[in-house]
Design a protein around this motif. Sequence first.
Motif, PDB file in Angstrom:
ATOM      1  N   LEU A  56      -8.691  17.769  -4.116  1.00  0.00           N
ATOM      2  CA  LEU A  56      -8.165  16.190  -3.019  1.00  0.00           C
ATOM      3  C   LEU A  56      -9.673  15.084  -3.639  1.00  0.00           C
ATOM      4  CD1 LEU A  56      -8.137  17.313   0.958  1.00  0.00           C
ATOM      5  CD2 LEU A  56      -6.063  16.935  -1.009  1.00  0.00           C
ATOM      6  N   ILE A  57     -10.176  15.358  -4.698  1.00  0.00           N
ATOM      7  CA  ILE A  57     -11.062  15.242  -5.001  1.00  0.00           C
ATOM      8  C   ILE A  57     -11.125  14.027  -5.483  1.00  0.00           C
ATOM      9  CG2 ILE A  57     -10.464  15.860  -7.587  1.00  0.00           C
ATOM     10  CD1 ILE A  57     -14.283  15.554  -6.022  1.00  0.00           C
ATOM     11  N   ASP A  58     -10.091  13.283  -5.450  1.00  0.00           N
ATOM     12  CA  ASP A  58      -9.816  11.337  -5.848  1.00  0.00           C
ATOM     13  C   ASP A  58     -10.089  10.481  -4.754  1.00  0.00           C
ATOM     14  OD1 ASP A  58      -9.109  12.202  -8.434  1.00  0.00           O
ATOM     15  OD2 ASP A  58      -6.211  12.620  -7.839  1.00  0.00           O
ATOM     16  N   PHE A  59     -10.299  10.949  -3.776  1.00  0.00           N
ATOM     17  CA  PHE A  59     -10.130  10.871  -2.339  1.00  0.00           C
ATOM     18  C   PHE A  59     -12.450  10.738  -1.320  1.00  0.00           C
ATOM     19  CE2 PHE A  59      -6.209  13.031  -2.007  1.00  0.00           C
ATOM     20  CZ  PHE A  59      -5.115  11.307  -1.374  1.00  0.00           C
ATOM     21  N   ARG A  60     -12.399  11.682  -2.488  1.00  0.00           N
ATOM     22  CA  ARG A  60     -13.709  11.243  -2.257  1.00  0.00           C
ATOM     23  C   ARG A  60     -14.592   9.954  -2.640  1.00  0.00           C
ATOM     24  NH1 ARG A  60     -18.650  15.574  -4.856  1.00  0.00           N
ATOM     25  NH2 ARG A  60     -20.661  14.368  -3.963  1.00  0.00           N
ATOM     26  N   PHE A  61     -13.903   8.876  -3.863  1.00  0.00           N
ATOM     27  CA  PHE A  61     -14.240   8.161  -4.039  1.00  0.00           C
ATOM     28  C   PHE A  61     -13.433   6.768  -3.632  1.00  0.00           C
ATOM     29  CE2 PHE A  61     -14.850  11.526  -7.342  1.00  0.00           C
ATOM     30  CZ  PHE A  61     -15.591  11.240  -7.776  1.00  0.00           C
ATOM     31  N   GLN A  62     -11.812   6.915  -3.112  1.00  0.00           N
ATOM     32  CA  GLN A  62     -11.354   5.742  -2.261  1.00  0.00           C
ATOM     33  C   GLN A  62     -10.948   6.844  -0.784  1.00  0.00           C
ATOM     34  OE1 GLN A  62      -8.218   4.111  -4.614  1.00  0.00           O
ATOM     35  NE2 GLN A  62      -7.757   3.249  -3.111  1.00  0.00           N
ATOM     36  N   GLN A  63     -11.441   5.856   0.305  1.00  0.00           N
ATOM     37  CA  GLN A  63     -11.042   6.810   1.514  1.00  0.00           C
ATOM     38  C   GLN A  63      -9.844   5.618   2.281  1.00  0.00           C
ATOM     39  OE1 GLN A  63     -15.074   6.278   0.789  1.00  0.00           O
ATOM     40  NE2 GLN A  63     -14.021   7.968  -0.475  1.00  0.00           N
TER      41      GLN A  63
END
Length: 356
Positions: A56-63
């Motif tokens: 889920l690394i993508d959701f570290r930069f866009q929340q």
Amino acid sequence: MKFLDEAKVYIRSGDGGAGAVSFRREKFVEFGGPDGGDGGRGGDVWVEAVNGLNTLIDFRFQQHFKGSIGIHGMGRNRTGANGDSVTLKVPVGTQIFEEDNETLIVDMVKEGQKFRLAKGGNGGFGNTHFKSPTNQAPNWANPGLEGEEKTIWLRLKLIADAGLVGLPNAGKSTFLASVTRARPKIANYPFTTLHPNLGVAAIDGREFVLADIPGLIEGAHEGIGLGDRFLGHVERTRVLLHLVSSMEEKVGQSYKTVKAELEAYGGGLTDKQEIVALSQIDILDEKELKKKAKELEKACGQTPFLISAATGKGMTDVQRALRDVIVEASEGEDTALPDRSVPQQDFDQDDEDDRY
């Protein structure tokens, strides 16, 4: 790529567009009447399980994810366009929870599965909608409905057929690397594995997915070591392969330590079928091997497999045992897990009833 298995996300669907107040104005048309169009629907927020993701690394930069606002209605009975929807792309096996991180919304267990998390607001009616024989020139319209907003938690639980458990340095990563093409970090110190690894093993023409998680130590359920949070990644497996290293002085006690942590965690792990193997046997002589194998058998209540990833001894037998359990468990099942989500459908059919 950094492994991330939990993320907090804010979502908001788009507001509906407002209806228009307009009257027909044409030369030689004395009583044109109302012609205000309806507003468009706001964009929805969807979640979709896709292939090719394992974190889920993508959701570290866009929340923050927001649907677009519906376009307002216009004169000449022109209805505003619907707002654009937004879709969260998540790995297969992701669970969606409410803000309390306990109430499950949906479990994304199937590739292509799609679920609407927030419905866009309906557009308001224009004044054309309100005309009647007794009210031929209404001069009002409805505003659009507001969209939904909420904070949700995404929690990834990898989907694998078999899971590897054991103490640190039990040889789990070495086992994974020897039977699959996965290349986890392998070193002679505890907690070399810091995050779960997946690999596809093949035996006798049959493939199955193996999940390797960080090692457990006594007190892991209380947060000691890396804790037991990674055990969620083997909750979906059909069988557990419990590896006990031959380097352990008391192999029976080592087995019981991990078993106690599985029981403390719960999640149905102790109900899963378990295969026990004594690993790294190439370091023992024949007498010591028999002694430790007997001690482990007494502790686990079954005859353990004797394996060595370095020499390949016993590796084929344990793979076949895993395969047999997986095949037996999967017989009669169309999918690995039941689809517990609401299937995608045309949600617009009842939207008109929600307007005001």
